[in-house]
Design a protein around this motif. Structure first.
Motif, PDB file in Angstrom:
ATOM      1  N   HIS A 358       0.672  -1.109   0.023  1.00  0.00           N
ATOM      2  CA  HIS A 358      -0.027   0.013   0.001  1.00  0.00           C
ATOM      3  C   HIS A 358       0.775   1.326  -0.072  1.00  0.00           C
ATOM      4  O   HIS A 358       0.316   2.355   0.064  1.00  0.00           O
ATOM      5  CB  HIS A 358      -0.925  -0.112   1.150  1.00  0.00           C
ATOM      6  N   LEU A 359       2.132   1.227   0.110  1.00  0.00           N
ATOM      7  CA  LEU A 359       2.982   2.426   0.093  1.00  0.00           C
ATOM      8  C   LEU A 359       4.065   1.713  -1.004  1.00  0.00           C
ATOM      9  O   LEU A 359       4.689   0.513  -0.622  1.00  0.00           O
ATOM     10  CB  LEU A 359       3.855   2.558   1.436  1.00  0.00           C
ATOM     11  N   ASP A 360       4.619   2.645  -1.822  1.00  0.00           N
ATOM     12  CA  ASP A 360       5.612   2.228  -2.861  1.00  0.00           C
ATOM     13  C   ASP A 360       7.134   2.488  -2.190  1.00  0.00           C
ATOM     14  O   ASP A 360       7.697   3.523  -2.745  1.00  0.00           O
ATOM     15  CB  ASP A 360       5.320   3.101  -3.900  1.00  0.00           C
ATOM     16  N   VAL A 361       7.483   1.905  -1.268  1.00  0.00           N
ATOM     17  CA  VAL A 361       8.606   1.705  -0.618  1.00  0.00           C
ATOM     18  C   VAL A 361       9.275   0.237  -0.326  1.00  0.00           C
ATOM     19  O   VAL A 361       8.255  -0.588  -0.492  1.00  0.00           O
ATOM     20  CB  VAL A 361       8.511   2.425   0.661  1.00  0.00           C
ATOM     21  N   THR A 362      10.356   0.289  -0.084  1.00  0.00           N
ATOM     22  CA  THR A 362      10.905  -0.935   0.166  1.00  0.00           C
ATOM     23  C   THR A 362      11.860  -0.855   1.475  1.00  0.00           C
ATOM     24  O   THR A 362      12.536   0.169   1.525  1.00  0.00           O
ATOM     25  CB  THR A 362      11.831  -1.466  -0.922  1.00  0.00           C
ATOM     26  N   THR A 363      12.143  -1.949   2.323  1.00  0.00           N
ATOM     27  CA  THR A 363      12.953  -1.918   3.306  1.00  0.00           C
ATOM     28  C   THR A 363      13.776  -2.998   3.334  1.00  0.00           C
ATOM     29  O   THR A 363      13.627  -3.928   3.022  1.00  0.00           O
ATOM     30  CB  THR A 363      11.998  -2.198   4.816  1.00  0.00           C
ATOM     31  N   VAL A 364      15.178  -2.546   3.708  1.00  0.00           N
ATOM     32  CA  VAL A 364      16.075  -3.510   3.844  1.00  0.00           C
ATOM     33  C   VAL A 364      16.644  -3.382   5.198  1.00  0.00           C
ATOM     34  O   VAL A 364      16.901  -2.490   5.961  1.00  0.00           O
ATOM     35  CB  VAL A 364      17.448  -3.142   3.050  1.00  0.00           C
ATOM     36  N   MET A 365      16.468  -4.626   5.779  1.00  0.00           N
ATOM     37  CA  MET A 365      16.989  -4.846   7.303  1.00  0.00           C
ATOM     38  C   MET A 365      18.524  -4.624   7.214  1.00  0.00           C
ATOM     39  O   MET A 365      19.431  -5.302   6.400  1.00  0.00           O
ATOM     40  CB  MET A 365      16.485  -6.010   7.737  1.00  0.00           C
ATOM     41  N   ARG A 366      18.882  -3.882   8.514  1.00  0.00           N
ATOM     42  CA  ARG A 366      20.508  -3.581   8.477  1.00  0.00           C
ATOM     43  C   ARG A 366      20.914  -4.108   9.961  1.00  0.00           C
ATOM     44  O   ARG A 366      19.842  -3.903  10.852  1.00  0.00           O
ATOM     45  CB  ARG A 366      20.612  -2.218   8.236  1.00  0.00           C
ATOM     46  N   GLN A 367      22.001  -4.582  10.200  1.00  0.00           N
ATOM     47  CA  GLN A 367      22.498  -4.877  11.391  1.00  0.00           C
ATOM     48  C   GLN A 367      22.610  -4.021  12.322  1.00  0.00           C
ATOM     49  O   GLN A 367      22.175  -4.111  13.590  1.00  0.00           O
ATOM     50  CB  GLN A 367      24.106  -5.631  11.325  1.00  0.00           C
ATOM     51  N   GLU A 368      23.097  -2.529  12.063  1.00  0.00           N
ATOM     52  CA  GLU A 368      22.861  -1.562  12.838  1.00  0.00           C
ATOM     53  C   GLU A 368      21.451  -1.086  13.406  1.00  0.00           C
ATOM     54  O   GLU A 368      20.628  -0.637  12.444  1.00  0.00           O
ATOM     55  CB  GLU A 368      23.644  -0.407  12.201  1.00  0.00           C
ATOM     56  N   LYS A 369      21.428  -0.763  14.560  1.00  0.00           N
ATOM     57  CA  LYS A 369      20.082  -0.240  15.019  1.00  0.00           C
ATOM     58  C   LYS A 369      20.197   1.144  15.277  1.00  0.00           C
ATOM     59  O   LYS A 369      21.116   1.712  15.808  1.00  0.00           O
ATOM     60  CB  LYS A 369      19.755  -1.073  16.586  1.00  0.00           C
ATOM     61  N   HIS A 370      18.973   1.710  14.743  1.00  0.00           N
ATOM     62  CA  HIS A 370      19.004   3.242  14.728  1.00  0.00           C
ATOM     63  C   HIS A 370      18.277   3.623  15.914  1.00  0.00           C
ATOM     64  O   HIS A 370      17.259   3.259  16.354  1.00  0.00           O
ATOM     65  CB  HIS A 370      18.007   3.825  13.513  1.00  0.00           C
ATOM     66  N   LEU A 371      19.019   4.425  16.907  1.00  0.00           N
ATOM     67  CA  LEU A 371      18.236   4.840  18.341  1.00  0.00           C
ATOM     68  C   LEU A 371      18.751   6.263  18.298  1.00  0.00           C
ATOM     69  O   LEU A 371      19.728   6.632  18.426  1.00  0.00           O
ATOM     70  CB  LEU A 371      19.201   3.987  19.518  1.00  0.00           C
ATOM     71  N   SER A 372      17.444   7.112  18.541  1.00  0.00           N
ATOM     72  CA  SER A 372      17.681   8.465  18.789  1.00  0.00           C
ATOM     73  C   SER A 372      16.518   9.000  19.507  1.00  0.00           C
ATOM     74  O   SER A 372      15.359   8.643  19.145  1.00  0.00           O
ATOM     75  CB  SER A 372      18.018   9.106  17.646  1.00  0.00           C
ATOM     76  N   LEU A 373      16.837   9.928  20.311  1.00  0.00           N
ATOM     77  CA  LEU A 373      15.559  10.870  20.749  1.00  0.00           C
ATOM     78  C   LEU A 373      15.585  12.199  19.396  1.00  0.00           C
ATOM     79  O   LEU A 373      16.567  12.547  19.287  1.00  0.00           O
ATOM     80  CB  LEU A 373      15.914  11.593  22.065  1.00  0.00           C
ATOM     81  N   THR A 374      14.223  12.431  18.996  1.00  0.00           N
ATOM     82  CA  THR A 374      14.145  13.065  17.858  1.00  0.00           C
ATOM     83  C   THR A 374      13.175  14.158  17.939  1.00  0.00           C
ATOM     84  O   THR A 374      12.019  14.135  18.543  1.00  0.00           O
ATOM     85  CB  THR A 374      13.934  12.103  16.600  1.00  0.00           C
ATOM     86  N   ARG A 375      13.767  15.190  17.311  1.00  0.00           N
ATOM     87  CA  ARG A 375      12.706  16.485  17.178  1.00  0.00           C
ATOM     88  C   ARG A 375      12.360  16.575  15.815  1.00  0.00           C
ATOM     89  O   ARG A 375      13.156  16.446  14.932  1.00  0.00           O
ATOM     90  CB  ARG A 375      13.194  17.617  17.780  1.00  0.00           C
ATOM     91  N   ALA A 376      11.065  16.557  15.485  1.00  0.00           N
ATOM     92  CA  ALA A 376      10.819  16.789  14.054  1.00  0.00           C
ATOM     93  C   ALA A 376       9.828  17.872  13.788  1.00  0.00           C
ATOM     94  O   ALA A 376       9.269  18.449  14.777  1.00  0.00           O
ATOM     95  CB  ALA A 376      10.096  15.676  13.613  1.00  0.00           C
ATOM     96  N   GLU A 394      16.221   0.141   6.731  1.00  0.00           N
ATOM     97  CA  GLU A 394      16.151   1.388   5.994  1.00  0.00           C
ATOM     98  C   GLU A 394      15.137   1.297   5.139  1.00  0.00           C
ATOM     99  O   GLU A 394      15.128   0.254   4.278  1.00  0.00           O
ATOM    100  CB  GLU A 394      17.406   1.818   5.561  1.00  0.00           C
ATOM    101  N   THR A 395      14.273   2.323   4.744  1.00  0.00           N
ATOM    102  CA  THR A 395      13.213   2.357   4.054  1.00  0.00           C
ATOM    103  C   THR A 395      13.289   3.348   3.028  1.00  0.00           C
ATOM    104  O   THR A 395      13.432   4.582   3.449  1.00  0.00           O
ATOM    105  CB  THR A 395      11.932   2.585   4.838  1.00  0.00           C
ATOM    106  N   ASP A 396      13.183   3.112   1.732  1.00  0.00           N
ATOM    107  CA  ASP A 396      12.942   3.862   0.533  1.00  0.00           C
ATOM    108  C   ASP A 396      12.086   3.695  -0.488  1.00  0.00           C
ATOM    109  O   ASP A 396      11.685   2.592  -0.422  1.00  0.00           O
ATOM    110  CB  ASP A 396      14.404   4.339  -0.077  1.00  0.00           C
ATOM    111  N   GLY A 397      11.915   4.653  -1.285  1.00  0.00           N
ATOM    112  CA  GLY A 397      11.250   4.372  -2.597  1.00  0.00           C
ATOM    113  C   GLY A 397      10.295   5.706  -2.852  1.00  0.00           C
ATOM    114  O   GLY A 397      10.425   6.633  -2.134  1.00  0.00           O
ATOM    115  N   PRO A 398       9.538   5.573  -3.960  1.00  0.00           N
ATOM    116  CA  PRO A 398       8.952   6.726  -4.512  1.00  0.00           C
ATOM    117  C   PRO A 398       7.943   7.445  -3.748  1.00  0.00           C
ATOM    118  O   PRO A 398       7.777   8.761  -3.515  1.00  0.00           O
ATOM    119  CB  PRO A 398       8.218   6.336  -6.017  1.00  0.00           C
TER     120      PRO A 398
END
Length: 484
Positions: A358-376, A394-398
């Motif tokens: 339902h979304l035109d994106v693809t995810t590739v699992m990577r060994q490194e975990k992303h951990l962060s407190l985030t402001r957006a 990591e997720t990317d796509g149109p």
């Protein structure tokens, strides 16, 4: 050097986490410098800490109650179940391995050292360290190498208060029976008991208190009535997620087997204009839902397989055809894409699986975990958002071209062409009041609640509740300086 005392339970889910949170706030109000500590926790509901690691979310709430910034020392060993027999092992905030239960049992003695190191650092920075056990010390089959209950209490030299849950029934047997089966040295560490979750007139249990004290020799620190506002505090366990079916905009949440970081639901459940319903496996996604929210997952591929096995993929496609809205967060975001690739076999056998598409994106699992407190920044309205990221992959796509959040100089999230299907990696975003109000306004729902203020008010009410029904002076008198 701080004084310390450990709250252990005569069973699981007796309310240890909430008691430590309430006691932390109560003693802070008395002018104490308090730190919470849990040597070993098992939970997929994690919080990201200021030092860039992760701990159980219950310890983050306890830190908040104590007026402290959450730190990895507050929960040095965190187990995050990935399967029925294996879990990711987090030590002082960092992933060190994925182990089967049998292998972890052998590794436990090696983790006592890091747990004691973290405990020592907390003791050097507080007047009082409140330690929370895990499960129950009555599980004497787990005593060898234990770091969660009596094994830690022995190594650190801290006394124990044992808590029973009267709401489940059999509380006298819980408490007296625990003493009866413990090794004598462990039983001697218990200095008192409390009975939690009483409904009705607590005086009706006076004879029960006497029966327990006569048989154990322990003083009673209190019979604590049911705390009805507990649902307003973030839930620690998936079983504590509270459905709030009511009139209004209807959000349904499929209950994933490895659901993770479900604190995203807490601010939504507090909204009076929303109905937030947990859909159990075996039930279809309701056809009259306004939104389907797919939460985070500790095992995205396995939960995606179960999602399809429940027929929820068919229900979701029909929901979208009817013009319904969908939001996927973290693992839910990954599931909504076209494909999830796991070339290193981080979640099972190496390979790829099709997503829900339902979304035109693809995810590739990577060994490194992303951990962060985030402001957006929420791009549609310009409102600030605070949250955290905790994910592999990591997720990317149109459809990333229609990102709806901005984090520093990068865009985050994706949306389909209609804008009715969206996903992102940012957890905790709904706790930001102005963002939540702007987001819900898009669906005609008004919001004027201050979620974080309500959590603070509830923590204060919990502290008052414990001050009323527990002997806090006795608890302090029973606390001792650790002897590690």
């Amino acid at each position: 050097m701080a004084q310390s005392i450990m709250i252990q339970g005569a069973g699981s889910n007796v309310g240890k986490s909430m008691l430590v949170a309430g006691l932390s706030r109560a003693f802070v109000r008395r002018g104490r410098s308090v730190a919470p500590f849990k040597p070993q926790n098992m939970s997929n509901n994690a919080a990201v800490t200021v030092d860039g690691g992760e701990i159980g979310r219950a310890q983050a709430l306890q830190a908040r109650a104590a007026g402290r910034v959450p730190h990895t020392d507050m929960n040095p060993v965190l187990l995050k179940p990935e399967t029925d027999t294996g879990a990711q092992v987090i030590v002082q905030g960092r992933r060190v391995a994925t182990m089967r239960a049998r292998d972890y049992a052998k590794a436990k003695p090696q983790l006592l050292g890091p747990a004691l190191q973290s405990f020592q650092r907390l003791c050097a920075d507080a007047d009082l360290v409140l330690v929370e056990g895990a499960g129950s010390p009555a599980e004497i089959n787990l005593r060898a190498g234990d770091i969660a209950n009596m094994g830690f209490a022995e190594a650190a030299g801290v006394p124990v208060i044992l808590v029973g849950d009267i709401d489940r029934g059999g509380v006298i047997a819980q408490l007296v029976g625990t003493q009866a089966i413990l090794p004598p040295a462990d039983a001697a560490r218990i200095k008192g008991f409390a009975v939690n979750k009483f409904r009705g007139d607590v005086r009706l249990f006076d004879e029960g208190v006497t029966a327990i004290s006569d048989r154990t020799g322990w003083p009673c620190l209190g019979v604590i009535p049911w705390f009805p506002q507990a649902w307003r505090l973030p839930a620690e366990d998936v079983m504590d997620i509270r459905s709030t079916p009511r009139a209004g905009f209807r959000i349904v949440v499929p209950r994933l087997g490895r659901i993770a970081n479900f604190d995203d639901l807490d601010p939504l459940s507090a909204e009076p204009g929303l109905s937030v319903e947990i859909i159990e496996p075996g039930r279809p996604l309701p056809g009259n839902a306004d939104m389907v929210l797919i939460p985070g997952s500790k095992s995205t591929i396995a939960d995606l397989t179960a999602f399809r096995a429940n027929g929820w993929d068919i229900d979701l496609a029909a929901h979208i055809r009817r013009g319904g809205h969908v939001l996927g967060i973290c693992g839910g975001y990954q599931m909504l894409g076209r494909e999830i690739a796991d070339p290193e076999g981080l979640e099972g056998a190496p390979g790829s699986v099709p997503g829900l598409g339902h979304l035109d994106v693809t995810t590739v699992m990577r060994q490194e975990k992303h951990l962060s407190l985030t402001r957006a920044l929420y791009l549609p309205s310009g409102h600030a958002v605070e949250g955290y990221e905790i994910h592999l992959g990591e997720t990317d796509g149109p459809d990333r071209d229609r990102a709806w959040l901005q984090i520093d100089d990068r865009l985050e999230g994706a949306a389909n062409a209609t804008g009715r299907v969206r996903g992102c990696y940012l957890h905790g975003l709904f706790a930001s009041d102005r963002f939540r109000a702007a987001y819900l306004a898009e669906f005609g729902v008004s919001s004027d609640i201050a979620f974080n203020d309500a959590v603070e008010t509830t923590l204060d009410a919990l502290a008052t509740h414990l001050e009323t029904h527990m002997d806090l002076d006795l608890l302090l008198n029973l606390a001792e300086r650790p002897t590690f």
